[in-house]
Motif scaffolding. Structure first.
Motif, PDB file in Angstrom:
ATOM      1  N   ALA A 193       0.841  -1.193   0.000  1.00 11.89           N
ATOM      2  CA  ALA A 193       0.000   0.000   0.000  1.00 11.89           C
ATOM      3  C   ALA A 193       0.878   1.246   0.000  1.00 11.89           C
ATOM      4  CB  ALA A 193      -0.905   0.004   1.220  1.00 11.89           C
ATOM      5  N   LYS A 194       0.499   2.210  -0.826  1.00 20.15           N
ATOM      6  CA  LYS A 194       1.226   3.483  -0.821  1.00 20.15           C
ATOM      7  C   LYS A 194       0.986   4.208   0.493  1.00 20.15           C
ATOM      8  CE  LYS A 194       1.864   5.047  -5.554  1.00 20.15           C
ATOM      9  NZ  LYS A 194       1.259   5.794  -6.664  1.00 20.15           N
ATOM     10  N   ASP A 195      -0.232   4.124   0.943  1.00 20.03           N
ATOM     11  CA  ASP A 195      -0.604   4.780   2.187  1.00 20.03           C
ATOM     12  C   ASP A 195      -0.994   3.703   3.187  1.00 20.03           C
ATOM     13  OD1 ASP A 195      -1.591   6.178   4.266  1.00 20.03           O
ATOM     14  OD2 ASP A 195      -3.025   7.357   3.104  1.00 20.03           O
ATOM     15  N   ALA A 196      -0.093   3.434   4.101  1.00 21.12           N
ATOM     16  CA  ALA A 196      -0.302   2.314   5.024  1.00 21.12           C
ATOM     17  C   ALA A 196      -1.511   2.529   5.919  1.00 21.12           C
ATOM     18  CB  ALA A 196       0.945   2.101   5.874  1.00 21.12           C
ATOM     19  N   SER A 197      -2.001   3.746   5.996  1.00 27.30           N
ATOM     20  CA  SER A 197      -3.122   3.990   6.897  1.00 27.30           C
ATOM     21  C   SER A 197      -4.465   3.770   6.212  1.00 27.30           C
ATOM     22  CB  SER A 197      -3.059   5.425   7.443  1.00 27.30           C
ATOM     23  OG  SER A 197      -3.194   6.344   6.386  1.00 27.30           O
ATOM     24  N   SER A 198      -4.454   3.561   4.881  1.00 30.04           N
ATOM     25  CA  SER A 198      -5.739   3.426   4.195  1.00 30.04           C
ATOM     26  C   SER A 198      -5.918   2.075   3.513  1.00 30.04           C
ATOM     27  CB  SER A 198      -5.915   4.545   3.160  1.00 30.04           C
ATOM     28  OG  SER A 198      -5.003   4.344   2.096  1.00 30.04           O
ATOM     29  N   GLY A 199      -4.890   1.273   3.426  1.00 27.50           N
ATOM     30  CA  GLY A 199      -5.016  -0.009   2.752  1.00 27.50           C
ATOM     31  C   GLY A 199      -5.689  -1.050   3.625  1.00 27.50           C
ATOM     32  N   CYS A 200      -5.956  -2.215   3.033  1.00 27.83           N
ATOM     33  CA  CYS A 200      -6.495  -3.330   3.805  1.00 27.83           C
ATOM     34  C   CYS A 200      -5.328  -4.111   4.414  1.00 27.83           C
ATOM     35  CB  CYS A 200      -7.355  -4.222   2.912  1.00 27.83           C
ATOM     36  SG  CYS A 200      -6.423  -5.044   1.601  1.00 27.83           S
ATOM     37  N   ALA A 201      -5.663  -5.129   5.178  1.00 24.27           N
ATOM     38  CA  ALA A 201      -4.616  -5.905   5.844  1.00 24.27           C
ATOM     39  C   ALA A 201      -3.659  -6.506   4.828  1.00 24.27           C
ATOM     40  CB  ALA A 201      -5.244  -7.003   6.693  1.00 24.27           C
ATOM     41  N   LYS A 202      -4.201  -6.904   3.685  1.00 20.32           N
ATOM     42  CA  LYS A 202      -3.377  -7.553   2.664  1.00 20.32           C
ATOM     43  C   LYS A 202      -2.315  -6.616   2.102  1.00 20.32           C
ATOM     44  CE  LYS A 202      -3.911  -9.423  -2.002  1.00 20.32           C
ATOM     45  NZ  LYS A 202      -4.690 -10.376  -2.801  1.00 20.32           N
ATOM     46  N   CYS A 203      -2.729  -5.450   1.662  1.00 22.62           N
ATOM     47  CA  CYS A 203      -1.743  -4.594   1.002  1.00 22.62           C
ATOM     48  C   CYS A 203      -0.895  -3.812   2.008  1.00 22.62           C
ATOM     49  CB  CYS A 203      -2.403  -3.678  -0.024  1.00 22.62           C
ATOM     50  SG  CYS A 203      -3.661  -2.560   0.595  1.00 22.62           S
ATOM     51  N   ARG A 204      -1.393  -3.634   3.203  1.00 21.19           N
ATOM     52  CA  ARG A 204      -0.543  -2.995   4.213  1.00 21.19           C
ATOM     53  C   ARG A 204       0.653  -3.871   4.527  1.00 21.19           C
ATOM     54  NH1 ARG A 204      -5.220  -1.084   7.252  1.00 21.19           N
ATOM     55  NH2 ARG A 204      -4.942  -2.865   8.613  1.00 21.19           N
ATOM     56  N   ALA A 205       0.411  -5.185   4.548  1.00 18.91           N
ATOM     57  CA  ALA A 205       1.501  -6.109   4.869  1.00 18.91           C
ATOM     58  C   ALA A 205       2.370  -6.405   3.661  1.00 18.91           C
ATOM     59  CB  ALA A 205       0.927  -7.408   5.411  1.00 18.91           C
ATOM     60  N   GLY A 206       1.856  -6.112   2.459  1.00 23.12           N
ATOM     61  CA  GLY A 206       2.576  -6.457   1.247  1.00 23.12           C
ATOM     62  C   GLY A 206       2.096  -7.799   0.731  1.00 23.12           C
ATOM     63  N   PHE A 207       1.960  -7.908  -0.572  1.00 24.01           N
ATOM     64  CA  PHE A 207       1.518  -9.171  -1.151  1.00 24.01           C
ATOM     65  C   PHE A 207       2.271  -9.408  -2.441  1.00 24.01           C
ATOM     66  CE2 PHE A 207      -1.219  -5.822  -2.691  1.00 24.01           C
ATOM     67  CZ  PHE A 207      -1.378  -6.093  -4.038  1.00 24.01           C
ATOM     68  N   GLU A 208       2.305 -10.675  -2.837  1.00 25.45           N
ATOM     69  CA  GLU A 208       3.098 -11.073  -3.985  1.00 25.45           C
ATOM     70  C   GLU A 208       2.196 -11.376  -5.164  1.00 25.45           C
ATOM     71  OE1 GLU A 208       7.142 -13.339  -3.094  1.00 25.45           O
ATOM     72  OE2 GLU A 208       5.523 -14.647  -3.659  1.00 25.45           O
ATOM     73  N   VAL A 209       2.590 -10.968  -6.338  1.00 27.36           N
ATOM     74  CA  VAL A 209       1.828 -11.215  -7.548  1.00 27.36           C
ATOM     75  C   VAL A 209       2.771 -11.793  -8.597  1.00 27.36           C
ATOM     76  CG1 VAL A 209       0.449 -10.164  -9.388  1.00 27.36           C
ATOM     77  CG2 VAL A 209       0.294  -9.274  -7.058  1.00 27.36           C
ATOM     78  N   VAL A 210       2.319 -12.854  -9.257  1.00 27.13           N
ATOM     79  CA  VAL A 210       3.096 -13.416 -10.361  1.00 27.13           C
ATOM     80  C   VAL A 210       2.660 -12.708 -11.635  1.00 27.13           C
ATOM     81  CG1 VAL A 210       3.617 -15.482 -11.699  1.00 27.13           C
ATOM     82  CG2 VAL A 210       3.290 -15.634  -9.221  1.00 27.13           C
ATOM     83  N   GLN A 211       3.603 -12.114 -12.341  1.00 27.19           N
ATOM     84  CA  GLN A 211       3.287 -11.393 -13.570  1.00 27.19           C
ATOM     85  C   GLN A 211       4.292 -11.752 -14.639  1.00 27.19           C
ATOM     86  OE1 GLN A 211       3.260  -7.269 -11.825  1.00 27.19           O
ATOM     87  NE2 GLN A 211       1.283  -7.211 -12.828  1.00 27.19           N
ATOM     88  N   ARG A 212       3.817 -11.700 -15.857  1.00 27.48           N
ATOM     89  CA  ARG A 212       4.765 -11.850 -16.959  1.00 27.48           C
ATOM     90  C   ARG A 212       5.527 -10.548 -17.131  1.00 27.48           C
ATOM     91  NH1 ARG A 212       0.383 -14.936 -20.468  1.00 27.48           N
ATOM     92  NH2 ARG A 212      -0.724 -13.083 -19.798  1.00 27.48           N
ATOM     93  N   LEU A 213       6.658 -10.667 -17.790  1.00 31.06           N
ATOM     94  CA  LEU A 213       7.525  -9.492 -17.915  1.00 31.06           C
ATOM     95  C   LEU A 213       6.812  -8.319 -18.571  1.00 31.06           C
ATOM     96  CD1 LEU A 213      10.939 -11.102 -18.823  1.00 31.06           C
ATOM     97  CD2 LEU A 213      10.363  -9.808 -16.773  1.00 31.06           C
ATOM     98  N   GLY A 214       5.949  -8.608 -19.550  1.00 33.05           N
ATOM     99  CA  GLY A 214       5.308  -7.513 -20.264  1.00 33.05           C
ATOM    100  C   GLY A 214       4.070  -6.958 -19.592  1.00 33.05           C
ATOM    101  N   ASP A 215       3.633  -7.590 -18.498  1.00 28.61           N
ATOM    102  CA  ASP A 215       2.404  -7.147 -17.853  1.00 28.61           C
ATOM    103  C   ASP A 215       2.565  -5.769 -17.228  1.00 28.61           C
ATOM    104  OD1 ASP A 215       1.181  -9.450 -18.546  1.00 28.61           O
ATOM    105  OD2 ASP A 215       1.098 -10.308 -16.531  1.00 28.61           O
ATOM    106  N   ALA A 216       1.492  -5.008 -17.275  1.00 21.86           N
ATOM    107  CA  ALA A 216       1.509  -3.715 -16.615  1.00 21.86           C
ATOM    108  C   ALA A 216       1.544  -3.916 -15.109  1.00 21.86           C
ATOM    109  CB  ALA A 216       0.274  -2.915 -16.996  1.00 21.86           C
ATOM    110  N   ARG A 217       2.224  -3.051 -14.439  1.00 23.71           N
ATOM    111  CA  ARG A 217       2.265  -3.181 -12.988  1.00 23.71           C
ATOM    112  C   ARG A 217       0.930  -2.775 -12.393  1.00 23.71           C
ATOM    113  NH1 ARG A 217       6.861   0.871 -11.095  1.00 23.71           N
ATOM    114  NH2 ARG A 217       7.952  -0.259 -12.721  1.00 23.71           N
ATOM    115  N   LEU A 218       0.630  -3.368 -11.262  1.00 22.72           N
ATOM    116  CA  LEU A 218      -0.618  -3.040 -10.585  1.00 22.72           C
ATOM    117  C   LEU A 218      -0.534  -1.627 -10.026  1.00 22.72           C
ATOM    118  CD1 LEU A 218      -1.437  -6.216  -8.451  1.00 22.72           C
ATOM    119  CD2 LEU A 218      -2.247  -5.635 -10.733  1.00 22.72           C
ATOM    120  N   ALA A 219      -1.660  -0.932 -10.093  1.00 20.16           N
ATOM    121  CA  ALA A 219      -1.726   0.378  -9.462  1.00 20.16           C
ATOM    122  C   ALA A 219      -2.643   0.336  -8.252  1.00 20.16           C
ATOM    123  CB  ALA A 219      -2.226   1.424 -10.456  1.00 20.16           C
ATOM    124  N   LYS A 220      -3.479  -0.709  -8.217  1.00 17.47           N
ATOM    125  CA  LYS A 220      -4.466  -0.788  -7.139  1.00 17.47           C
ATOM    126  C   LYS A 220      -4.439  -2.164  -6.507  1.00 17.47           C
ATOM    127  CE  LYS A 220      -7.823   2.397  -9.159  1.00 17.47           C
ATOM    128  NZ  LYS A 220      -9.166   2.517  -9.757  1.00 17.47           N
TER     129      LYS A 220
END
Ligand SMILES: [Zn+2]
Length: 83
Positions: free
Chosen positions: A8-35
């Motif tokens: 989470a960019k803002d640790a005070s507004s994210g959910c438990a998942k993104c505040r703690a950080g989460f892992e995503v499998v992406q292909r090299l060409g995939d756009a990065r997540l913004a949300k």
């Protein structure tokens, strides 16, 4: 395929998942997540140090718990997290 860690960019507004950080499998060409897929809050991609293979997340959290981290703003609203 490479795995990326997002937090989470803002640790005070994210959910438990993104505040703690989460892992995503992406292909090299995939756009990065913004949300967070759970709460829709803004997230940034944590830049992984090269050479940290399958246990990158473990190392990330261990380093973080040990206090070995710093975030620098790189402009354009992006952040880089260094160990
Ligand atoms: Zn979230």
């Amino acid at each position: 395929m490479p795995r990326y860690v997002y937090e989470a960019k803002d640790a005070s507004s994210g959910c438990a998942k993104c505040r703690a950080g989460f892992e995503v499998v992406q292909r090299l060409g995939d756009a990065r997540l913004a949300k967070c897929p759970d709460c829709g809050g803004p997230v940034f991609r944590v830049i992984q140090a090269p050479g940290l293979a399958h246990s990158a997340t473990d190392l990330h959290y261990r380093a973080k718990r040990a206090g070995f981290h710093a975030i620098k703003k790189t402009g354009g609203g992006e952040y880089e997290k260094m160990y």
